[in-house]
Design a protein around this motif. Structure first.
Motif, mmCIF file in Angstrom:
data_model
loop_
_atom_site.group_PDB
_atom_site.id
_atom_site.type_symbol
_atom_site.label_atom_id
_atom_site.label_comp_id
_atom_site.label_asym_id
_atom_site.label_seq_id
_atom_site.Cartn_x
_atom_site.Cartn_y
_atom_site.Cartn_z
ATOM 1 N N GLY A 126 0.799 -1.221 0.000
ATOM 2 C CA GLY A 126 0.000 0.000 0.000
ATOM 3 C C GLY A 126 0.829 1.267 0.000
ATOM 4 N N ILE A 127 0.096 2.369 0.066
ATOM 5 C CA ILE A 127 0.725 3.704 0.100
ATOM 6 C C ILE A 127 0.053 4.536 1.195
ATOM 7 C CG2 ILE A 127 1.422 3.800 -2.348
ATOM 8 C CD1 ILE A 127 -1.173 5.554 -2.771
ATOM 9 N N ASN A 128 0.707 5.652 1.543
ATOM 10 C CA ASN A 128 0.101 6.618 2.462
ATOM 11 C C ASN A 128 -0.837 7.518 1.654
ATOM 12 O OD1 ASN A 128 1.910 5.527 4.323
ATOM 13 N ND2 ASN A 128 3.457 7.100 3.908
ATOM 14 N N PHE A 129 -1.849 8.059 2.291
ATOM 15 C CA PHE A 129 -2.798 8.907 1.560
ATOM 16 C C PHE A 129 -3.381 9.950 2.496
ATOM 17 C CE2 PHE A 129 -7.028 9.599 -0.516
ATOM 18 C CZ PHE A 129 -6.540 10.102 -1.716
ATOM 19 N N GLU A 130 -3.336 11.221 2.063
ATOM 20 C CA GLU A 130 -3.860 12.349 2.844
ATOM 21 C C GLU A 130 -3.385 12.292 4.295
ATOM 22 O OE1 GLU A 130 -8.080 12.654 2.077
ATOM 23 O OE2 GLU A 130 -7.707 13.321 0.027
ATOM 24 N N GLY A 131 -2.086 12.070 4.458
ATOM 25 C CA GLY A 131 -1.478 12.102 5.787
ATOM 26 C C GLY A 131 -1.691 10.824 6.592
ATOM 27 N N LEU A 132 -2.411 9.868 6.053
ATOM 28 C CA LEU A 132 -2.676 8.634 6.809
ATOM 29 C C LEU A 132 -1.786 7.503 6.288
ATOM 30 C CD1 LEU A 132 -6.548 9.018 6.791
ATOM 31 C CD2 LEU A 132 -5.019 9.375 8.730
ATOM 32 N N LYS A 133 -1.127 6.834 7.223
ATOM 33 C CA LYS A 133 -0.160 5.793 6.833
ATOM 34 C C LYS A 133 -0.873 4.541 6.328
ATOM 35 C CE LYS A 133 3.620 4.833 8.993
ATOM 36 N NZ LYS A 133 4.901 5.112 8.391
ATOM 37 N N ASN A 134 -0.399 4.021 5.222
ATOM 38 C CA ASN A 134 -0.916 2.767 4.639
ATOM 39 C C ASN A 134 -2.438 2.777 4.489
ATOM 40 O OD1 ASN A 134 1.721 1.745 4.689
ATOM 41 N ND2 ASN A 134 1.469 1.148 6.825
ATOM 42 N N GLU A 135 -2.986 3.955 4.157
ATOM 43 C CA GLU A 135 -4.443 4.083 4.110
ATOM 44 C C GLU A 135 -5.040 3.354 2.896
ATOM 45 O OE1 GLU A 135 -6.119 5.038 6.468
ATOM 46 O OE2 GLU A 135 -8.071 5.712 5.753
ATOM 47 N N ILE A 136 -4.297 3.339 1.788
ATOM 48 C CA ILE A 136 -4.783 2.677 0.582
ATOM 49 C C ILE A 136 -3.867 1.486 0.302
ATOM 50 C CG2 ILE A 136 -5.273 2.966 -1.893
ATOM 51 C CD1 ILE A 136 -6.930 4.860 -0.136
ATOM 52 N N GLY A 137 -4.431 0.312 0.151
ATOM 53 C CA GLY A 137 -3.561 -0.837 -0.091
ATOM 54 C C GLY A 137 -4.346 -2.105 -0.309
ATOM 55 N N ALA A 138 -3.626 -3.195 -0.377
ATOM 56 C CA ALA A 138 -4.266 -4.488 -0.627
ATOM 57 C C ALA A 138 -3.432 -5.582 0.021
ATOM 58 C CB ALA A 138 -4.341 -4.738 -2.133
ATOM 59 N N PHE A 139 -4.077 -6.667 0.391
ATOM 60 C CA PHE A 139 -3.343 -7.858 0.793
ATOM 61 C C PHE A 139 -2.922 -8.555 -0.495
ATOM 62 C CE2 PHE A 139 -5.894 -7.361 4.709
ATOM 63 C CZ PHE A 139 -4.890 -7.504 5.659
ATOM 64 N N ALA A 140 -1.639 -8.602 -0.763
ATOM 65 C CA ALA A 140 -1.158 -9.211 -2.006
ATOM 66 C C ALA A 140 0.238 -9.769 -1.765
ATOM 67 C CB ALA A 140 -1.108 -8.159 -3.121
ATOM 68 N N PRO A 141 0.334 -11.061 -1.424
ATOM 69 C CA PRO A 141 1.656 -11.617 -1.126
ATOM 70 C C PRO A 141 2.551 -11.668 -2.363
ATOM 71 C CG PRO A 141 -0.064 -13.308 -0.951
ATOM 72 C CD PRO A 141 -0.750 -12.024 -1.284
ATOM 73 N N ALA A 142 3.826 -11.366 -2.163
ATOM 74 C CA ALA A 142 4.801 -11.545 -3.248
ATOM 75 C C ALA A 142 4.841 -13.026 -3.613
ATOM 76 C CB ALA A 142 6.176 -11.101 -2.769
#
Ligand code: GLY
Length: 347
Positions: A126-142
């Motif tokens: 995931g990524i940070n968004f609008e100051g919130l850590k790991n706000e946008i993301g997905a469970f996706a194992p390598a």
């Protein structure tokens, strides 16, 4: 299930993994520090997408640049992405791969102890968004993770200490003997060949927990040990413009939560002192707080993502090393008492 390779020859491991995957194209995602310090030692024959280093670069703009470069580089659904770097690179590169054309295969190659023991394994992207850590993301194992201690030689000791805090956490979740073994290892003067088997054991603890509960519905919350109090220390330091390494905050958070475990569940006092002594002897420092900071720390704990309700602070606590208990709570007076003892122990 993820393939996790422990090796001292990263290039060989990557080459054989890529050969077995038969990709249409291969793309490395990394940051400018790794491009300078690590890539020249690997000489991999693949194009490189370079992002800015640091947590502030884990944002939508960098992600969009990665997608853009993948399109420009001719990536298809049969391509393979190789994320080489710390947690920022594996989190963001993993999310870029998981979302590009609805998901392409990817390999993580963590280059810091912290990312090897935590971020690169277990499928959180995931990524940070609008100051919130790991706000946008997905469970996706390598598809695969290549772990080596060979890139740690140039890491500053703060980086090693930071990663080692997560290893201590895994030891505490696993068993008394695993935990004791870690307390007996001097991470400040680490022999990297001896660190590799310890790291392997530590990653396996996380792997076991994630396999049982990949989407954090239950037991995976045990991995949050140290993180409720730890995130509060980390956020307070950030608010004061004196950021601290994530793993230091986790190391302090573990101590607070051990004290809470001692008060509410009879966690042995001798273990508290042993752990506090390890932190003091190895230069983890202390968060420079006084009782005036408690209300803000409690507020930060209340707003932690891990809480289901606003007024209930959720902790993972321990009955003893190797015996975690998820979904515990503690009242404000008890948390303040724990913070008092914490300040006495680390002061
Ligand atoms: N960092 C904790 C987890 O992956 O669940």
């Amino acid at each position: 299930m993820q393939t996790i390779l422990f090796t001292n020859n990263i290039s060989e491991a990557i080459t054989s993994l890529v050969d077995g995957m038969n990709p249409s194209t291969v793309h490395i995602i990394t940051d400018s520090n790794v491009t300078r310090d690590v890539l020249p030692t690997l000489s991999l024959p693949y194009p490189v997408i370079v992002t800015d280093p640091g947590d502030t670069a884990k944002n939508l703009q960098s992600l969009s640049q990665i997608w853009h470069s993948l399109i420009k580089g001719g990536a298809t659904r049969r391509s393979v992405v190789i994320n080489i770097g710390g947690g920022v690179v594996t989190d963001m590169g993993g999310f870029a791969a998981a979302t590009f054309k609805r998901g392409v295969r990817f390999i993580n190659v963590p280059t810091t102890l912290l990312s090897a023991v935590d971020a690169a394994v277990g499928g959180k992207t995931g990524i940070n968004f609008e100051g919130l850590k790991n706000e946008i993301g997905a469970f996706a194992p390598a598809d695969a993770v290549v772990i080596s201690t060979s890139t740690f030689a140039s890491l500053p000791s703060a980086e090693l200490l930071s990663g080692y805090a997560e290893m201590l956490k895994h030891g505490l979740l696993s068993s008394e003997s695993d935990y004791r073994e870690l307390l007996g290892f001097d991470i400040l003067n680490a022999d990297l060949d001896l660190l590799l088997p310890l790291l392997e054991k530590s990653v396996k603890v996380k792997e076991r927990i994630v396999e049982e509960d990949p989407r954090e519905q239950g037991i995976r919350r045990a991995l949050n040990l140290g993180h409720t109090a730890g995130h509060a220390f980390e956020s307070l330091a950030m608010e004061r413009n004196t950021p601290v390494p994530h793993g230091y905050a986790v190391a302090w958070g573990i101590l607070v939560e051990m004290i809470l475990s001692n008060i509410t569940r009879g966690f042995p006092s001798a273990e508290l002192y042993r752990y506090a002594t390890y932190l003091k002897d190895h230069g983890y420092g202390s968060p420079a707080i006084t009782c005036k900071d408690y209300p803000r720390l409690l507020e930060l704990m209340r707003h932690d993502k891990k809480n289901d309700t606003a007024n209930h602070i959720n902790f993972t606590l321990l009955d003893s090393p190797g015996h975690p208990v998820i979904d515990c709570t503690a009242s404000e007076p008890v948390i303040k008492e724990a913070l008092d003892i914490f300040c006495d122990l680390l002061g």
